[in-house]
Design a protein around this motif. Structure first.
Motif, PDB file in Angstrom:
ATOM      1  N   THR A  42       0.070  -1.335   3.007  1.00 59.15           N
ATOM      2  CA  THR A  42       0.269   0.116   3.118  1.00 59.15           C
ATOM      3  C   THR A  42      -0.764   0.874   2.281  1.00 59.15           C
ATOM      4  O   THR A  42      -1.250   1.932   2.698  1.00 59.15           O
ATOM      5  CB  THR A  42       1.689   0.507   2.673  1.00 59.15           C
ATOM      6  OG1 THR A  42       1.943   0.010   1.347  1.00 59.15           O
ATOM      7  CG2 THR A  42       2.732  -0.069   3.615  1.00 59.15           C
ATOM      8  N   SER A  43      -1.100   0.340   1.100  1.00 53.27           N
ATOM      9  CA  SER A  43      -2.121   0.982   0.261  1.00 53.27           C
ATOM     10  C   SER A  43      -3.466   1.019   0.971  1.00 53.27           C
ATOM     11  O   SER A  43      -4.218   1.999   0.883  1.00 53.27           O
ATOM     12  CB  SER A  43      -2.258   0.249  -1.073  1.00 53.27           C
ATOM     13  OG  SER A  43      -1.066   0.327  -1.826  1.00 53.27           O
ATOM     14  N   VAL A  82       9.356  -0.683   6.225  1.00 53.23           N
ATOM     15  CA  VAL A  82       9.041  -1.781   5.296  1.00 53.23           C
ATOM     16  C   VAL A  82      10.304  -2.583   4.988  1.00 53.23           C
ATOM     17  O   VAL A  82      10.268  -3.813   4.904  1.00 53.23           O
ATOM     18  CB  VAL A  82       8.408  -1.232   4.000  1.00 53.23           C
ATOM     19  CG1 VAL A  82       8.209  -2.351   2.988  1.00 53.23           C
ATOM     20  CG2 VAL A  82       7.076  -0.576   4.314  1.00 53.23           C
ATOM     21  N   GLY A 124       9.165   5.581   6.778  1.00 49.04           N
ATOM     22  CA  GLY A 124       8.234   4.594   6.236  1.00 49.04           C
ATOM     23  C   GLY A 124       8.934   3.547   5.402  1.00 49.04           C
ATOM     24  O   GLY A 124       8.654   2.341   5.516  1.00 49.04           O
ATOM     25  N   LEU A 151       3.405   5.627   2.714  1.00 48.18           N
ATOM     26  CA  LEU A 151       2.694   5.509   3.987  1.00 48.18           C
ATOM     27  C   LEU A 151       3.217   6.530   4.994  1.00 48.18           C
ATOM     28  O   LEU A 151       2.433   7.151   5.723  1.00 48.18           O
ATOM     29  CB  LEU A 151       2.844   4.095   4.545  1.00 48.18           C
ATOM     30  CG  LEU A 151       2.207   3.840   5.917  1.00 48.18           C
ATOM     31  CD1 LEU A 151       0.704   4.083   5.861  1.00 48.18           C
ATOM     32  CD2 LEU A 151       2.501   2.421   6.394  1.00 48.18           C
ATOM     33  N   VAL A 160      -3.943   1.044   4.257  1.00 54.17           N
ATOM     34  CA  VAL A 160      -3.871   2.034   5.336  1.00 54.17           C
ATOM     35  C   VAL A 160      -4.015   3.444   4.772  1.00 54.17           C
ATOM     36  O   VAL A 160      -4.720   4.296   5.345  1.00 54.17           O
ATOM     37  CB  VAL A 160      -2.538   1.894   6.104  1.00 54.17           C
ATOM     38  CG1 VAL A 160      -2.407   3.017   7.147  1.00 54.17           C
ATOM     39  CG2 VAL A 160      -2.458   0.540   6.793  1.00 54.17           C
ATOM     40  N   SER A 176       5.901   2.025  -1.378  1.00 50.98           N
ATOM     41  CA  SER A 176       4.647   2.046  -0.618  1.00 50.98           C
ATOM     42  C   SER A 176       4.888   2.450   0.831  1.00 50.98           C
ATOM     43  O   SER A 176       4.087   3.182   1.424  1.00 50.98           O
ATOM     44  CB  SER A 176       3.984   0.669  -0.676  1.00 50.98           C
ATOM     45  OG  SER A 176       3.688   0.300  -1.996  1.00 50.98           O
ATOM     46  N   GLY A 177       6.002   1.977   1.388  1.00 52.44           N
ATOM     47  CA  GLY A 177       6.342   2.359   2.758  1.00 52.44           C
ATOM     48  C   GLY A 177       6.618   3.851   2.875  1.00 52.44           C
ATOM     49  O   GLY A 177       6.190   4.502   3.835  1.00 52.44           O
TER      50      GLY A 177
END
Length: 342
Positions: A167-168, A139, A135, A103, A170, A99-100
């Protein structure tokens, strides 16, 4: 002794399968190239057409090597996470590293609408890899800081999931303000790809990958002790905090660099460790770590063969193929209710 012979035989068969599938992967594609020409090209011999040489050396070989690195790295990360959290459904992305990385790429691609655009250089494969790496590192740093403040391993899992949710959220906000072209570019990155790396990018990928793999030597014995619980591991002198940090860093390096260069690829890290445990019927990480690495590489090569639709000009998203095959495997494992070694 018989068990050891069985392991050696199984490893030998896996290695033979890996070599055969690797050659098969290189042999198949939208352009039909005779197998003898492929062998000649790989080993530096003469080849009939220069275009074939270019396709093999600059596209098919890097893609096949990338598939091996991606498959083995995700499988090893999945095994580490399942052992650390003692959860058979834990995977390499539970810490929010993927996820990071997403992002970072979203800020680069989708955020350009808010900051007035970015250069073409930054939107190249290498630029997106840097953004994804930053990213993922952000994280990772947050998770490591949090892990030093909590004692319960399951709390780290929840923290990782929460970072993933943030993150999702954002990314959703960025998507709302983005153009259709930017959304399409970000979606295509999310499909995952093995064939976008040049030799220079693959070299950087391999170096970072080997740094992550080298850390495994520090945690193999502690991981075996952890199988019997944290209290037992402490009783035999394992530094739980240190072992946990090294495991998180190793997983984050492997998952982060894979996501950065190949995109988020699902289910390989979740399914391969279970299949390997059923195949070898052991929980010894000295056996499982190399076994899942080979098995993950084989599975990724097969997925790539299916994705590129041999003799066709179309290529399916690699993430779709791994999910289509990985999800039924996980369902099958749960339905069978066989003992899973963790």
């Amino acid at each position: 002794m018989n068990q050891q012979k069985t392991y050696i035989t199984t490893f030998s068969l896996l290695l033979i399968a890996l070599i055969c599938i690797w050659f098969l992967n290189i042999s198949l594609g939208s352009v039909s190239i005779p197998f003898t020409e492929i062998i000649s090209s790989i080993f530096g011999g003469e080849i009939s057409k220069d275009s074939w040489q270019t396709i093999i050396i600059n596209y098919r070989l890097p893609k096949a090597i990338t598939a091996i690195l991606v498959g083995s790295g995700l499988a090893i990360s999945g095994l580490l996470m399942q052992t650390l959290f003692r959860n058979p459904l834990a995977g390499p992305f539970v810490l929010g590293i993927s996820s990071g990385a997403s992002l970072g790429v979203a800020l680069l691609i989708l955020g350009s609408s808010l900051i007035g655009g970015v250069s073409t250089l930054l939107l190249s494969n290498f630029g997106m890899a840097i953004a994804a790496s930053l990213g993922a590192f952000f994280v990772l740093s947050a998770v490591l800081i949090a892990s030093n403040r909590v004692r319960n391993t399951m709390s780290i899992l929840i923290i990782g999931l929460m970072f993933g949710s943030i993150t999702s959220a954002v990314i959703s906000v960025l998507s709302y303000f983005s153009s259709a072209e930017q959304l399409q570019q970000f979606i295509f990155w999310g499909f995952g790809s093995l064939g976008n790396l040049s030799w220079n990018e693959l070299k950087i990928f391999s170096i970072i990958f080997m740094i992550g793999i080298s850390l495994l030597a520090l945690i193999i014995k502690p991981l075996n002790s952890l199988l019997l619980g944290e209290n037992y591991a402490k009783s035999v002198g394992v530094n739980i905090k240190k072992m946990r940090s090294i495991t998180l860093i190793t997983t984050s390096i492997l998952t982060g660099v894979i996501t950065a260069f190949a995109g988020p690829i699902a289910f390989v890290g979740l399914a391969v460790p279970h299949l390997t445990k059923l195949l070898f019927n052991t929980s010894d990480h000295k056996i499982l770590l190399p076994a899942v690495a080979i098995s993950g590489a084989i599975l990724m090569l097969i997925a790539d063969i299916i994705a590129q639709l041999p003799a066709s000009q179309y290529t399916l998203p690699i993430n779709a193929i791994t999910s289509l095959f990985g999800a039924p495997i996980v369902i099958w494992l749960l339905i069978r209710k066989r003992k899973i070694y963790i």
